[in-house]
Design a protein around this motif. Structure first.
Motif, PDB file in Angstrom:
ATOM      1  N   LEU B 118       0.847  -1.188   0.000  1.00 28.35           N
ATOM      2  CA  LEU B 118       0.000   0.000   0.000  1.00 28.35           C
ATOM      3  C   LEU B 118       0.886   1.242   0.000  1.00 28.35           C
ATOM      4  O   LEU B 118       2.020   1.197   0.487  1.00 28.35           O
ATOM      5  N   PHE B 128      -2.608  -1.293   8.808  1.00 25.89           N
ATOM      6  CA  PHE B 128      -3.800  -1.440   7.968  1.00 25.89           C
ATOM      7  C   PHE B 128      -4.350  -2.871   8.059  1.00 25.89           C
ATOM      8  O   PHE B 128      -5.555  -3.083   8.194  1.00 25.89           O
ATOM      9  N   ALA B 129      -3.432  -3.846   7.983  1.00 27.34           N
ATOM     10  CA  ALA B 129      -3.865  -5.251   8.079  1.00 27.34           C
ATOM     11  C   ALA B 129      -4.516  -5.509   9.433  1.00 27.34           C
ATOM     12  O   ALA B 129      -5.502  -6.257   9.531  1.00 27.34           O
ATOM     13  N   VAL B 132      -8.148  -3.852   9.449  1.00 29.53           N
ATOM     14  CA  VAL B 132      -9.215  -4.580   8.749  1.00 29.53           C
ATOM     15  C   VAL B 132      -9.507  -5.931   9.401  1.00 29.53           C
ATOM     16  O   VAL B 132     -10.546  -6.528   9.148  1.00 29.53           O
ATOM     17  N   ARG B 176       3.204  -8.538   7.461  1.00 29.06           N
ATOM     18  CA  ARG B 176       1.847  -7.990   7.413  1.00 29.06           C
ATOM     19  C   ARG B 176       0.794  -9.097   7.467  1.00 29.06           C
ATOM     20  O   ARG B 176      -0.253  -8.950   8.106  1.00 29.06           O
TER      21      ARG B 176
END
Lengths: 235, 269
Positions: B118, B128-129, B132, B176
């Motif tokens: 990203l 981010f991982a 979500v 990640r």
């Protein structure tokens, strides 16, 4: 020739002296066009991204219409908005005709398809690269759209700038729905047209110079953004 | 901003001193059940050609299962089927007995052959991982940093992910995927085209994840890597998977003529 150089000199004096009439027209122009771009962005960005990400029957037709609307003639958009807002039109009760709001609506109609179509293209390119990874994270469709919009943020900002350039330079639609009323709906482009037709070149030239500076400034900003992104190589 | 990120910003192009990575153990976290990850009688057909032809594979036992086979055998496609990214034309994929769903997606980590980063920092990629997968905002920063540290990448936390080297990006991609605490990890040739140093770092992370109890499916073309990492090997050819056997058995007593030819380094068509 002397008249022309005199007009230029007077135009620069108007700008340098912050002439109240000139300032009022420039301020209203910026208010109308910035409002239109914000509204068009709120419509065009998610709409373009949704069409890029989703698959549905008739999608190809939607894309074709979106692309065709980019070339929508301003006077046609102005006529459509005029018919909607005129006393006999479906939105006539709102009493918006010949107000800055009507000009915002007309410019939004012109700019939203441009933003939507360019957003669709930008997001579709990105979607090809990111789709599997984002789905592997467990992201749904709405999350995919917001994530891709954020990932494409720099490119989309230049799209908004392009929309602003189109809005601020537009004359046909705003003169039809705004009426070019002094101190109410007179913006740079309509004032330039009027003053030129009257032979009053000083104000027309002054506004023309300001308009040119704004348009060039917007393009320079877009260029700087692109160069900055390329320099950092991470967007 | 991390001091190295700041220095790189102030002095672009000036090499920063290399900080030796501090490797820590990958963290384990609770979450919904996905084991076993199973595919049965899977068929994927494109243009009249069966790319996966009745393949079956179950990821249940701890450790590393290597999926090997010639190019075009359908290995990457099978990986995507098991990850729930592609729906089979026939057959079923289940996670813990039910169809894959996106609410459990973070419990099946997936690393692609080409890392997809990203457009944000390494730390933000991991955060981010975590976001979500439902991790609360207050926990994300510390957990993302811990995940980066587990892969020896904490010194790159403030660096834009897309300017990292290929090896660093792939390591970040693995970190990640591990950050939300998956039960199963699907790896599609994660070290292809990487230098030995990057390969070593990634293999080290795979080994530690397997030792922590993770179920790992590793697609690889490299027999030496399979020997180093795999507890079991499943051989795939022509869209079908032979039953997984121990790595020793696969290399010493291949179960089929094609597996035998593959092990011997002969061309398998």
């Amino acid at each position: 020739m002397d008249d022309l150089s005199g007009a230029f000199a007077q135009a620069f004096r108007l700008i340098a002296g912050f002439d109240p009439d000139l300032l009022e027209i420039v301020t209203l122009s910026l208010q109308v066009s910035l409002s239109a771009v914000i509204v068009a962005g709120l419509i065009g960005l998610p709409a373009g991204a949704a069409v890029a990400v989703m698959r549905f029957p008739g999608r190809a037709v939607v894309i074709a219409v979106m692309n065709a609307m980019m070339g929508l003639p301003p006077v046609v958009a102005g006529l459509a908005v005029y018919l909607m807002l005129s006393r006999a039109g479906p939105l006539g009760d709102w009493g918006l005709l010949y107000t800055p709001s009507a000009m915002v609506i007309a410019q939004t109609v012109l700019v939203a398809p441009i933003i939507a179509a360019l957003t669709r293209q930008a997001i579709e390119d990105l979607h090809g690269d990111y789709d599997e990874q984002l789905r592997a994270f467990g992201i749904g469709r709405s999350g995919m759209i917001t994530t891709l919009l954020w990932e494409a943020r720099v490119g989309l900002f230049t799209v908004l700038l392009a929309g602003f350039g189109r809005a601020i330079a537009e004359v046909g639609a705003v003169i039809m729905v705004g009426g070019n009323i002094n101190h109410v709906t007179r913006v740079m482009t309509t004032a330039i047209a009027l003053e030129t037709s009257k032979g009053a070149l000083e104000l027309a030239l002054g506004l023309g110079i300001v308009l040119l500076v704004i348009v060039l400034g917007v393009n320079a900003l877009a260029g700087l953004l692109r160069m900055g992104v390329a320099g950092r190589a991470h967007a | 901003m991390h001091w190295q990120g700041f220095c790189a910003w102030v002095l672009p192009g000036v090499p920063m001193p290399d900080v030796a990575p501090r490797i820590t153990e990958p963290e384990k976290f609770d979450g919904p059940e996905v084991l076993p990850v199973s595919g049965r009688e899977l068929v994927v057909e494109r243009d009249g050609r069966k790319l996966v032809d009745g393949a079956a594979l179950t990821i249940d036992q701890p450790g590393v299962t290597a999926l090997m086979g010639p190019n075009g055998a359908g290995k990457s496609l099978l990986l995507r089927l098991l990850a729930g990214l592609i729906a089979p034309d026939h057959g079923t994929v289940t996670w813990a007995g039910t169809a894959p769903d996106r609410l459990r997606a973070s419990r099946v980590g997936l690393v692609f052959h080409r890392p997809v980063m990203l457009r944000r920092t390494a730390l933000a990629n991991v955060a981010f991982a975590l976001k979500v997968s439902g991790v609360a905002r207050v926990e994300r920063h510390d957990r993302a940093l811990a995940a980066l540290a587990s892969g020896g990448l904490e010194h790159l936390a403030a660096s834009p992910a897309r300017v990292l080297s290929g090896g660093e990006q792939q390591r970040l991609s693995l970190v990640r995927a591990l950050a939300p605490g998956p039960q199963a990890l699907l790896l599609d040739e994660p070290t292809a085209n990487l230098d030995p140093g990057s390969t070593l770092a990634i293999e080290d992370l795979i080994v530690r994840s397997a030792e922590a109890g993770m179920r790992i499916l590793l697609v690889t073309h490299d027999p030496a890597q399979a020997q180093r990492l795999a507890d079991r090997i499943a051989f795939m050819h022509d869209g079908q998977v032979e039953a997984p056997v121990s790595a020793d058995s696969f290399f010493n007593e291949p179960a089929s003529a094609k597996a035998s030819a593959f092990v011997a380094g002969r061309l398998v068509l």
